[in-house]
Design a protein around this motif. Structure first.
Motif, PDB file in Angstrom:
ATOM      1  N   GLY A  50       1.370  -1.500   0.202  1.00 37.05           N
ATOM      2  CA  GLY A  50      -0.002   0.063  -0.347  1.00 37.05           C
ATOM      3  C   GLY A  50       1.024   1.074   0.220  1.00 37.05           C
ATOM      4  N   CYS A  51       1.642   1.060  -0.302  1.00 40.81           N
ATOM      5  CA  CYS A  51       2.882   2.621  -0.887  1.00 40.81           C
ATOM      6  C   CYS A  51       2.902   3.377   0.903  1.00 40.81           C
ATOM      7  N   THR A  52       3.611   2.444   1.950  1.00 44.79           N
ATOM      8  CA  THR A  52       3.719   3.295   3.482  1.00 44.79           C
ATOM      9  C   THR A  52       5.453   2.508   3.424  1.00 44.79           C
ATOM     10  N   ASP A  53       5.589   3.106   4.035  1.00 41.96           N
ATOM     11  CA  ASP A  53       7.144   2.894   5.376  1.00 41.96           C
ATOM     12  C   ASP A  53       7.700   3.112   3.994  1.00 41.96           C
ATOM     13  N   TYR A  54       8.238   4.245   3.900  1.00 42.54           N
ATOM     14  CA  TYR A  54       9.061   5.106   2.912  1.00 42.54           C
ATOM     15  C   TYR A  54       9.955   3.902   2.938  1.00 42.54           C
ATOM     16  N   LEU A  55      10.852   3.623   2.066  1.00 47.21           N
ATOM     17  CA  LEU A  55      12.440   3.393   1.606  1.00 47.21           C
ATOM     18  C   LEU A  55      13.621   4.287   1.032  1.00 47.21           C
ATOM     19  N   GLY A  56      12.855   4.766  -0.543  1.00 47.32           N
ATOM     20  CA  GLY A  56      13.040   5.902  -1.002  1.00 47.32           C
ATOM     21  C   GLY A  56      12.834   5.761  -1.734  1.00 47.32           C
ATOM     22  N   ARG A  57      13.518   6.490  -3.215  1.00 45.05           N
ATOM     23  CA  ARG A  57      13.228   7.469  -4.166  1.00 45.05           C
ATOM     24  C   ARG A  57      14.355   7.222  -4.969  1.00 45.05           C
ATOM     25  N   SER A  58      14.434   7.065  -6.312  1.00 45.51           N
ATOM     26  CA  SER A  58      15.720   7.871  -7.717  1.00 45.51           C
ATOM     27  C   SER A  58      14.621   7.286  -8.578  1.00 45.51           C
ATOM     28  N   SER A  59      15.953   8.221  -9.313  1.00 44.11           N
ATOM     29  CA  SER A  59      16.028   9.703 -10.550  1.00 44.11           C
ATOM     30  C   SER A  59      16.418   8.515 -11.803  1.00 44.11           C
ATOM     31  N   GLY A  60      17.580   8.151 -11.228  1.00 49.78           N
ATOM     32  CA  GLY A  60      18.311   7.079 -12.667  1.00 49.78           C
ATOM     33  C   GLY A  60      18.432   5.814 -11.556  1.00 49.78           C
ATOM     34  N   ASN A  61      19.391   4.877 -11.866  1.00 50.42           N
ATOM     35  CA  ASN A  61      19.837   3.744 -11.786  1.00 50.42           C
ATOM     36  C   ASN A  61      20.526   3.262 -10.119  1.00 50.42           C
ATOM     37  N   ASP A  62      20.389   2.312  -9.936  1.00 45.68           N
ATOM     38  CA  ASP A  62      21.002   1.881  -8.898  1.00 45.68           C
ATOM     39  C   ASP A  62      21.225   0.389  -8.176  1.00 45.68           C
ATOM     40  N   SER A  63      22.273   0.254  -9.009  1.00 46.45           N
ATOM     41  CA  SER A  63      22.460  -1.449  -9.309  1.00 46.45           C
ATOM     42  C   SER A  63      22.849  -1.937  -7.562  1.00 46.45           C
ATOM     43  N   ASP A  64      22.523  -1.431  -6.926  1.00 43.45           N
ATOM     44  CA  ASP A  64      22.808  -2.290  -5.065  1.00 43.45           C
ATOM     45  C   ASP A  64      21.905  -0.951  -4.196  1.00 43.45           C
ATOM     46  N   TRP A  65      21.248  -1.602  -3.932  1.00 41.76           N
ATOM     47  CA  TRP A  65      20.182  -1.322  -2.328  1.00 41.76           C
ATOM     48  C   TRP A  65      20.839  -1.390  -1.917  1.00 41.76           C
ATOM     49  N   GLY A  66      22.208  -2.183  -1.034  1.00 40.33           N
ATOM     50  CA  GLY A  66      22.530  -2.202  -0.022  1.00 40.33           C
ATOM     51  C   GLY A  66      23.611  -1.356   0.608  1.00 40.33           C
ATOM     52  N   ASN A  67      23.966  -0.757  -0.524  1.00 43.56           N
ATOM     53  CA  ASN A  67      25.423   0.015  -0.885  1.00 43.56           C
ATOM     54  C   ASN A  67      24.508   1.318   0.302  1.00 43.56           C
ATOM     55  N   SER A  68      25.555   2.572  -0.141  1.00 44.87           N
ATOM     56  CA  SER A  68      25.944   3.407   0.646  1.00 44.87           C
ATOM     57  C   SER A  68      25.852   4.584  -0.319  1.00 44.87           C
ATOM     58  N   THR A  69      25.909   4.283  -1.809  1.00 45.74           N
ATOM     59  CA  THR A  69      25.586   5.106  -2.611  1.00 45.74           C
ATOM     60  C   THR A  69      23.655   5.324  -3.495  1.00 45.74           C
ATOM     61  N   GLY A  70      23.518   6.180  -4.120  1.00 49.23           N
ATOM     62  CA  GLY A  70      22.490   5.705  -4.995  1.00 49.23           C
ATOM     63  C   GLY A  70      20.733   6.364  -3.831  1.00 49.23           C
ATOM     64  N   GLY A  71      19.955   5.973  -4.295  1.00 47.75           N
ATOM     65  CA  GLY A  71      18.479   6.271  -4.009  1.00 47.75           C
ATOM     66  C   GLY A  71      18.551   5.671  -2.868  1.00 47.75           C
ATOM     67  N   PHE A  72      18.407   4.561  -2.977  1.00 45.84           N
ATOM     68  CA  PHE A  72      18.163   3.566  -2.291  1.00 45.84           C
ATOM     69  C   PHE A  72      19.550   3.084  -1.292  1.00 45.84           C
ATOM     70  N   GLN A  73      19.396   2.788  -0.317  1.00 47.60           N
ATOM     71  CA  GLN A  73      20.910   2.709   0.338  1.00 47.60           C
ATOM     72  C   GLN A  73      20.522   1.697   2.154  1.00 47.60           C
ATOM     73  N   GLY A  74      22.005   1.121   2.212  1.00 44.10           N
ATOM     74  CA  GLY A  74      21.750  -0.031   3.811  1.00 44.10           C
ATOM     75  C   GLY A  74      20.917  -1.039   3.708  1.00 44.10           C
ATOM     76  N   SER A  75      19.596  -0.700   4.463  1.00 38.07           N
ATOM     77  CA  SER A  75      18.903  -1.692   4.749  1.00 38.07           C
ATOM     78  C   SER A  75      17.295  -2.175   3.991  1.00 38.07           C
ATOM     79  N   ASP A  76      17.765  -1.146   2.572  1.00 35.29           N
ATOM     80  CA  ASP A  76      16.506  -1.296   1.547  1.00 35.29           C
ATOM     81  C   ASP A  76      16.369  -2.244   0.991  1.00 35.29           C
ATOM     82  N   THR A  77      17.373  -3.012   0.939  1.00 38.17           N
ATOM     83  CA  THR A  77      17.773  -4.279   0.034  1.00 38.17           C
ATOM     84  C   THR A  77      16.714  -4.832   0.254  1.00 38.17           C
ATOM     85  N   ASN A  78      16.189  -5.346  -0.139  1.00 33.80           N
ATOM     86  CA  ASN A  78      15.410  -6.791  -0.325  1.00 33.80           C
ATOM     87  C   ASN A  78      14.281  -6.610   1.012  1.00 33.80           C
ATOM     88  N   ARG A  79      13.363  -5.258   0.674  1.00 39.13           N
ATOM     89  CA  ARG A  79      12.791  -4.640   1.784  1.00 39.13           C
ATOM     90  C   ARG A  79      11.588  -4.293   0.850  1.00 39.13           C
TER      91      ARG A  79
END
Length: 152
Positions: A50-79
Motif C-alpha cells: 500500500g505504498c507505506t513505510d517509505y524506503l527511498g526514491r531514485s531518478s536514475g539507476n541503482d545497481s545495489d540497494w544495499g550499499n551507501s550510494t544511490g537513492g536506496f541505501q543500506g537496509s533498503d535491499t530486499n525490503r
C-alpha cells in the motif's frame, strides 16, 4: 423474530470490518495518495504494502540497494513490499533480485502506465523467485527490454 436475527447478523458482519485488516482496495487507496503526492521523474519503493513505510526514491539507476550510494541505501535491499513509478520519460523500471551493473539474474518491470504495484506478493521475477521483499537493484529501460511485467 426474523427482524431480530437479521439485525444481529447485520451488526455481526459490520463488526467484522473493524477486525479484518486492510484489503488490496485499501492498499490501492494508499498508493493513489502516494502517487498523487510523489515528485515527477522518480521511482519509489516502500517496505509495506500500500505504498507505506517509505524506503527511498531514485531518478536514475541503482545497481545495489544495499550499499551507501544511490537513492536506496543500506537496509533498503530486499525490503520492498510495494513500488511506484512516476517517471516522465516513458521508460519502464526494471527491478532485479540481484546486484551489479551487469544487470543479470531474475527481473521484472513496471511500466509508467501502471503507476504502482500496491502489493508485490505473489508476483515473481523471471527467475521464479517472489518479488516481495526481494528487490536489490533497479534500472530504467525501454519496455522492449523487459521479458516480464508485474501486471502479467
Amino acid at each position: 423474530m426474523r427482524k431480530i436475527l437479521a439485525t444481529a447478523a447485520t451488526f455481526g458482519l459490520a463488526s467484522l470490518g473493524v477486525i479484518v485488516p486492510a484489503t488490496s482496495a485499501q492498499a490501492s487507496v494508499n498508493c493513489d495518495y502516494a502517487w498523487n503526492n510523489a515528485a515527477l521523474g522518480y521511482f519509489y519503493a516502500y517496505a509495506a504494502q500500500g505504498c507505506t513505510d517509505y524506503l527511498g526514491r531514485s531518478s536514475g539507476n541503482d545497481s545495489d540497494w544495499g550499499n551507501s550510494t544511490g537513492g536506496f541505501q543500506g537496509s533498503d535491499t530486499n525490503r520492498a513490499g510495494s513500488i511506484l513509478h512516476k517517471g516522465t520519460s516513458g521508460m519502464a523500471v526494471q527491478v532485479f533480485n540481484g546486484t551489479g551493473t551487469d544487470w543479470a539474474g531474475g527481473h521484472t518491470c513496471i511500466k509508467q502506465s501502471e503507476y504502482y504495484m500496491s502489493i508485490l506478493f505473489p508476483h515473481s521475477f523471471t527467475s521464479g523467485y517472489q518479488v516481495s521483499d526481494a528487490i536489490s537493484s533497479h534500472r530504467w529501460v525501454w519496455a522492449s527490454e523487459c521479458d516480464k511485467f508485474l501486471d502479467s
